[in-house]
Scaffold this motif. Structure first.
Motif, PDB file in Angstrom:
ATOM      1  N   ASP A  77       0.811  -1.228   0.000  1.00 31.18           N
ATOM      2  CA  ASP A  77       0.000   0.000   0.000  1.00 31.18           C
ATOM      3  C   ASP A  77       0.840   1.272   0.000  1.00 31.18           C
ATOM      4  N   ALA A  98       2.199   6.793 -14.947  1.00 29.28           N
ATOM      5  CA  ALA A  98       0.891   6.639 -14.319  1.00 29.28           C
ATOM      6  C   ALA A  98       0.273   8.017 -14.081  1.00 29.28           C
ATOM      7  N   TRP A 132       0.373   9.209  -5.993  1.00 27.66           N
ATOM      8  CA  TRP A 132       0.274   7.959  -6.745  1.00 27.66           C
ATOM      9  C   TRP A 132       0.150   6.819  -5.745  1.00 27.66           C
ATOM     10  N   ARG A 133      -0.784   5.923  -5.962  1.00 33.34           N
ATOM     11  CA  ARG A 133      -0.937   4.721  -5.139  1.00 33.34           C
ATOM     12  C   ARG A 133      -0.275   3.576  -5.892  1.00 33.34           C
ATOM     13  N   ILE A 134       0.713   2.953  -5.265  1.00 32.57           N
ATOM     14  CA  ILE A 134       1.440   1.857  -5.889  1.00 32.57           C
ATOM     15  C   ILE A 134       0.709   0.571  -5.519  1.00 32.57           C
ATOM     16  N   ALA A 135       0.138  -0.090  -6.514  1.00 37.06           N
ATOM     17  CA  ALA A 135      -0.768  -1.218  -6.280  1.00 37.06           C
ATOM     18  C   ALA A 135      -0.075  -2.434  -5.678  1.00 37.06           C
ATOM     19  N   ALA A 136       1.031  -2.857  -6.234  1.00 40.64           N
ATOM     20  CA  ALA A 136       1.701  -4.070  -5.762  1.00 40.64           C
ATOM     21  C   ALA A 136       2.661  -3.735  -4.622  1.00 40.64           C
TER      22      ALA A 136
END
Length: 153
Positions: A77, A98, A132-136
């Motif tokens: 997260d 992104a 930015w939200r880093i998914a992995a």
């Protein structure tokens, strides 16, 4: 030859984010590249990114945030956030980057089309912060980057 204007470069880098806390394994580094037009062999013009030797008002730049997990455990997260440096106008996501959530007040984040300023739809120049939200999960030792375009004020 282009000459370095130290004051401009220093201002661009002054807002470079740092790790969230001393205990955080996430290291953030900012890099600035200037968009420069170059003639191609076929007679067309292309845009290339080069290290800034000089920036002046109106120059288009790409501001990149490089994040790295210096720890050995994955970081789930991850959110990478940055204010838009005061001497820049946000101009949108960088090519192949992104799309960030943006904020016009530094508090509420959403896609630009959903934000308003003084009752009118927000525009890119109103943006004051990005996220930015880093998914992995970011594994130990791994790195990534996010970027945006901006215009030097």
């Amino acid at each position: 030859m282009i000459r370095l204007h130290r004051c401009c470069i220093a201002l661009l880098m002054a807002s470079a984010p740092v790790a969230a806390s001393a205990a955080s394994p996430i290291e953030l580094t900012a890099r600035v590249l200037v968009e420069q037009r170059q003639a191609a062999a076929d007679g067309t013009t292309r845009i290339v990114l080069v290290p800034p030797a000089r920036v002046t008002p109106g120059d288009a730049i790409v501001y990149t945030l490089i994040y790295r997990n210096t720890g050995s455990q994955p970081v789930p997260d991850l959110v990478v956030a940055s204010p838009v440096p005061g001497n820049l106008l946000y101009a949108g996501p960088a090519e192949k980057a992104a799309v960030p959530e943006v904020s016009v007040d530094g508090k509420a984040f959403a896609p630009l089309a959903q934000l308003r300023v003084d009752g009118r739809p927000a525009i890119a120049a109103d943006v004051r912060a990005l996220r930015w939200r880093i998914a992995a999960p970011l594994t130990g030792g791994a790195a990534g980057q996010v970027a945006f375009r901006a215009i030097v004020k």
